[in-house]
Design a protein around this motif. Structure first.
Motif, PDB file in Angstrom:
ATOM      1  N   LEU A 153       0.827  -1.201   0.000  1.00 24.22           N
ATOM      2  CA  LEU A 153       0.000   0.000   0.000  1.00 24.22           C
ATOM      3  C   LEU A 153       0.865   1.256   0.000  1.00 24.22           C
ATOM      4  N   LEU A 154       2.007   1.206   0.687  1.00 28.06           N
ATOM      5  CA  LEU A 154       2.915   2.349   0.677  1.00 28.06           C
ATOM      6  C   LEU A 154       3.595   2.494  -0.689  1.00 28.06           C
ATOM      7  N   VAL A 155       3.925   1.381  -1.320  1.00 30.93           N
ATOM      8  CA  VAL A 155       4.491   1.439  -2.674  1.00 30.93           C
ATOM      9  C   VAL A 155       3.489   2.108  -3.623  1.00 30.93           C
ATOM     10  N   HIS A 227      13.333   1.369  -6.761  1.00 23.54           N
ATOM     11  CA  HIS A 227      14.193   0.199  -6.864  1.00 23.54           C
ATOM     12  C   HIS A 227      13.597  -0.886  -5.973  1.00 23.54           C
ATOM     13  N   ALA A 228      12.788  -1.747  -6.572  1.00 22.21           N
ATOM     14  CA  ALA A 228      12.092  -2.769  -5.796  1.00 22.21           C
ATOM     15  C   ALA A 228      13.102  -3.722  -5.139  1.00 22.21           C
ATOM     16  N   PRO A 229      12.778  -4.211  -3.942  1.00 20.47           N
ATOM     17  CA  PRO A 229      11.521  -3.970  -3.239  1.00 20.47           C
ATOM     18  C   PRO A 229      11.532  -2.825  -2.249  1.00 20.47           C
ATOM     19  N   CYS A 230      12.701  -2.234  -1.956  1.00 18.63           N
ATOM     20  CA  CYS A 230      12.784  -1.397  -0.761  1.00 18.63           C
ATOM     21  C   CYS A 230      12.980   0.087  -0.984  1.00 18.63           C
ATOM     22  N   LEU A 231      13.761   0.512  -1.983  1.00 14.65           N
ATOM     23  CA  LEU A 231      14.194   1.910  -2.021  1.00 14.65           C
ATOM     24  C   LEU A 231      13.413   2.727  -3.054  1.00 14.65           C
ATOM     25  N   TYR A 232      12.880   3.849  -2.587  1.00 19.83           N
ATOM     26  CA  TYR A 232      12.132   4.798  -3.421  1.00 19.83           C
ATOM     27  C   TYR A 232      12.870   6.126  -3.398  1.00 19.83           C
ATOM     28  N   LEU A 233      13.140   6.669  -4.568  1.00 18.94           N
ATOM     29  CA  LEU A 233      13.840   7.942  -4.689  1.00 18.94           C
ATOM     30  C   LEU A 233      12.975   8.925  -5.476  1.00 18.94           C
ATOM     31  N   LEU A 234      12.845  10.138  -4.955  1.00 20.01           N
ATOM     32  CA  LEU A 234      12.129  11.193  -5.654  1.00 20.01           C
ATOM     33  C   LEU A 234      13.097  12.351  -5.866  1.00 20.01           C
ATOM     34  N   HIS A 235      13.464  12.576  -7.123  1.00 16.35           N
ATOM     35  CA  HIS A 235      14.329  13.696  -7.480  1.00 16.35           C
ATOM     36  C   HIS A 235      13.410  14.897  -7.746  1.00 16.35           C
ATOM     37  N   SER A 236      13.456  15.858  -6.851  1.00 20.38           N
ATOM     38  CA  SER A 236      12.537  16.993  -6.936  1.00 20.38           C
ATOM     39  C   SER A 236      13.298  18.264  -7.310  1.00 20.38           C
ATOM     40  N   ARG A 237      12.765  18.997  -8.278  1.00 17.68           N
ATOM     41  CA  ARG A 237      13.382  20.242  -8.758  1.00 17.68           C
ATOM     42  C   ARG A 237      12.352  21.360  -8.711  1.00 17.68           C
ATOM     43  N   ILE A 238      12.710  22.463  -8.047  1.00 19.47           N
ATOM     44  CA  ILE A 238      11.872  23.656  -7.975  1.00 19.47           C
ATOM     45  C   ILE A 238      12.674  24.823  -8.538  1.00 19.47           C
ATOM     46  N   ASP A 251      22.482  23.689 -13.226  1.00 16.62           N
ATOM     47  CA  ASP A 251      21.102  24.104 -12.952  1.00 16.62           C
ATOM     48  C   ASP A 251      21.103  25.143 -11.831  1.00 16.62           C
ATOM     49  N   PRO A 252      21.791  26.267 -12.029  1.00 15.30           N
ATOM     50  CA  PRO A 252      22.033  27.201 -10.931  1.00 15.30           C
ATOM     51  C   PRO A 252      20.801  27.910 -10.404  1.00 15.30           C
ATOM     52  N   ASP A 253      19.738  28.001 -11.195  1.00 13.95           N
ATOM     53  CA  ASP A 253      18.548  28.726 -10.759  1.00 13.95           C
ATOM     54  C   ASP A 253      17.582  27.861  -9.958  1.00 13.95           C
ATOM     55  N   ALA A 254      17.858  26.563  -9.875  1.00 12.55           N
ATOM     56  CA  ALA A 254      16.913  25.629  -9.265  1.00 12.55           C
ATOM     57  C   ALA A 254      17.324  25.260  -7.847  1.00 12.55           C
ATOM     58  N   PHE A 255      16.340  24.796  -7.099  1.00 12.42           N
ATOM     59  CA  PHE A 255      16.531  24.227  -5.769  1.00 12.42           C
ATOM     60  C   PHE A 255      16.215  22.727  -5.879  1.00 12.42           C
ATOM     61  N   HIS A 256      17.124  21.906  -5.385  1.00 17.77           N
ATOM     62  CA  HIS A 256      16.954  20.468  -5.537  1.00 17.77           C
ATOM     63  C   HIS A 256      16.785  19.790  -4.179  1.00 17.77           C
ATOM     64  N   THR A 257      15.825  18.901  -4.110  1.00 21.01           N
ATOM     65  CA  THR A 257      15.697  18.014  -2.958  1.00 21.01           C
ATOM     66  C   THR A 257      15.692  16.579  -3.460  1.00 21.01           C
ATOM     67  N   GLU A 258      16.395  15.753  -2.755  1.00 19.78           N
ATOM     68  CA  GLU A 258      16.397  14.310  -3.024  1.00 19.78           C
ATOM     69  C   GLU A 258      15.663  13.665  -1.856  1.00 19.78           C
ATOM     70  N   ILE A 259      14.483  13.161  -2.153  1.00 17.15           N
ATOM     71  CA  ILE A 259      13.618  12.593  -1.118  1.00 17.15           C
ATOM     72  C   ILE A 259      13.639  11.081  -1.257  1.00 17.15           C
ATOM     73  N   ALA A 260      13.952  10.408  -0.171  1.00 18.11           N
ATOM     74  CA  ALA A 260      14.073   8.947  -0.211  1.00 18.11           C
ATOM     75  C   ALA A 260      13.162   8.312   0.826  1.00 18.11           C
ATOM     76  N   TYR A 261      12.625   7.167   0.452  1.00 15.27           N
ATOM     77  CA  TYR A 261      11.880   6.327   1.379  1.00 15.27           C
ATOM     78  C   TYR A 261      12.440   4.909   1.294  1.00 15.27           C
ATOM     79  N   ALA A 262      12.718   4.325   2.432  1.00 14.53           N
ATOM     80  CA  ALA A 262      13.003   2.893   2.479  1.00 14.53           C
ATOM     81  C   ALA A 262      11.732   2.215   2.975  1.00 14.53           C
ATOM     82  N   ILE A 263      11.169   1.379   2.129  1.00 14.37           N
ATOM     83  CA  ILE A 263       9.881   0.733   2.392  1.00 14.37           C
ATOM     84  C   ILE A 263      10.183  -0.700   2.833  1.00 14.37           C
TER      85      ILE A 263
END
Length: 372
Positions: A153-155, A227-238, A251-263
């Motif tokens: 369900l989390l996946v 990356h099944a089964p455990c690692l979820y990566l969200l590359h976020s760019r604002i 990409d000097p004008d952007a703000f980057h967050t790397e959001i990870a979940y281990a499921i």
């Protein structure tokens, strides 16, 4: 195709953050139904033993550490890092079969990964990487929340971010997230699913507006790698509207967050939700760190509440003929289900409680092999 509850074995799973595993106390975790006792040796190496004493199955996580050895808190049976019993109270002879399983471990990117399955097949090079989580050029906030819900369900939840608009409004959700089409790619052989959503002109949600200082309309990109089964990566760019990365990757004008979940599935209906947010901006600003930690934890807890409710509904309807409707936004989640079903079908059989030995040792299980 239902949400899976069975586990894909012969796989790496996150059991803990490295900072959670110490040399003075033992940490109890259950991964894929396997009770584990985690600790560190005096040399700093992490160890994962089956969390059941070979004598009367008392949890070893209730024991103590003495010179890098784990002493059962019930009758004093003592184990070395390989899971071999080296001392039995009241007698000099230690039964030859008195030992518990020692699980292969890998410490990478701030995670303690444990191999669940056949130890002979453990390959540390197969651990999926998230290097920015331990990179000094990035600042990271993190946490872990338990779910009373099956890991599938989390996946599903994380691979369909359209729910941000409705469940996380006022935090990370805006109308554009649900309204913007996605692109989906699945490499089922390698067990990787990618989902991308690029919003060229979107409202900036408080999560980013209050941490980056950008106000009004922004360019917002969400690029997911699961990356099944455990690692979820969200590359976020604002970034400001109209800004795009340069041809050289800058990409000097952007703000980057790397959001990870281990499921990490704990049992068939409970899950560990490890979450991290890494950023390349305002890196020394403790106020931004505190804000992102509080906001992201709030978002995670909103998911926890929703998924705990959904687990109850799913369990009530188990075995009944219930129609589940899927649409375009579900492409990533459905691809992930196929990948997981394939992994589960090829899995090794589960161990018998992680305890080794014959009649003197009570139960059976796999040989103890450490790959570090």
């Amino acid at each position: 195709m239902p949400v899976p509850t069975a586990f894909a074995r012969d796989q790496w799973y996150v059991a803990a953050y490295g900072s959670e595993v110490g040399g003075e106390e033992v940490l109890a975790r259950t991964v894929c139904g396997e009770p584990l006792a985690l600790y560190r040796t005096p040399e700093g190496e992490a160890v994962a033993l089956a969390d059941r004493c070979v004598h009367r199955r008392y949890p070893l996580s209730e024991g103590t550490l003495e010179d890098g050895r784990l002493v059962c808190g019930y009758h004093g049976f003592t184990y070395d890092r390989a899971g071999t019993c080296v001392s039995v109270p009241g007698q000099a002879r230690v039964p030859r079969t008195a030992r518990v399983a020692s699980y292969p471990l890998a410490e990478l990117d701030g995670f303690v990964w444990v191999w669940i399955g056949d130890p002979a097949r453990a390959d540390v090079s197969a651990v999926p990487r998230a290097p920015w989580l331990a990179d000094p050029e990035w600042t990271v906030v993190r946490g872990m929340e338990p779910l009373n819900a099956r890991y599938g369900l989390l996946v599903d939840n994380l691979l369909d971010l359209s729910h941000e608009t409705f469940l996380h409004g006022g935090y990370i959700g805006t109308p554009e997230v649900a309204a913007t089409p996605i692109t989906t790619e699945a490499d089922e052989e390698r067990g990787i699913v990618r989902v991308s959503r690029h919003m060229d002109d979107a409202e900036c949600p408080p999560f980013y507006a209050d941490s980056t200082g950008l106000k009004g309309r922004v360019s917002r990109w969400q690029d997911i790698e699961y990356h099944a089964p455990c690692l979820y990566l969200l590359h976020s760019r604002i970034a400001p509207v109209g800004s795009v990365p340069g041809a050289d990757g800058s990409d000097p004008d952007a703000f980057h967050t790397e959001i990870a979940y281990a499921i990490t599935p704990s049992t068939e209906t409970t899950t560990y939700d490890f979450w991290l947010v890494a950023r390349d901006f305002a890196r020394e600003d403790e106020g931004v760190s505190g804000f992102l930690h509080e906001f992201n934890r709030t978002v995670v807890l909103q998911d926890v509440t929703a998924l705990d409710i959904l687990e109850k509904v799913t369990a009530e309807e188990e075995g009944r003929r219930v129609q589940e409707l899927s649409v375009g936004i579900d492409a990533g989640g459905l691809a992930a289900r196929r990948v997981l079903e394939r992994m589960i079908a090829g899995s090794a059989q589960p161990a018998a409680g992680g305890v080794l030995g014959g009649p003197e040792a009570v139960a059976g299980g796999p040989e103890a092999v450490a790959a570090r």
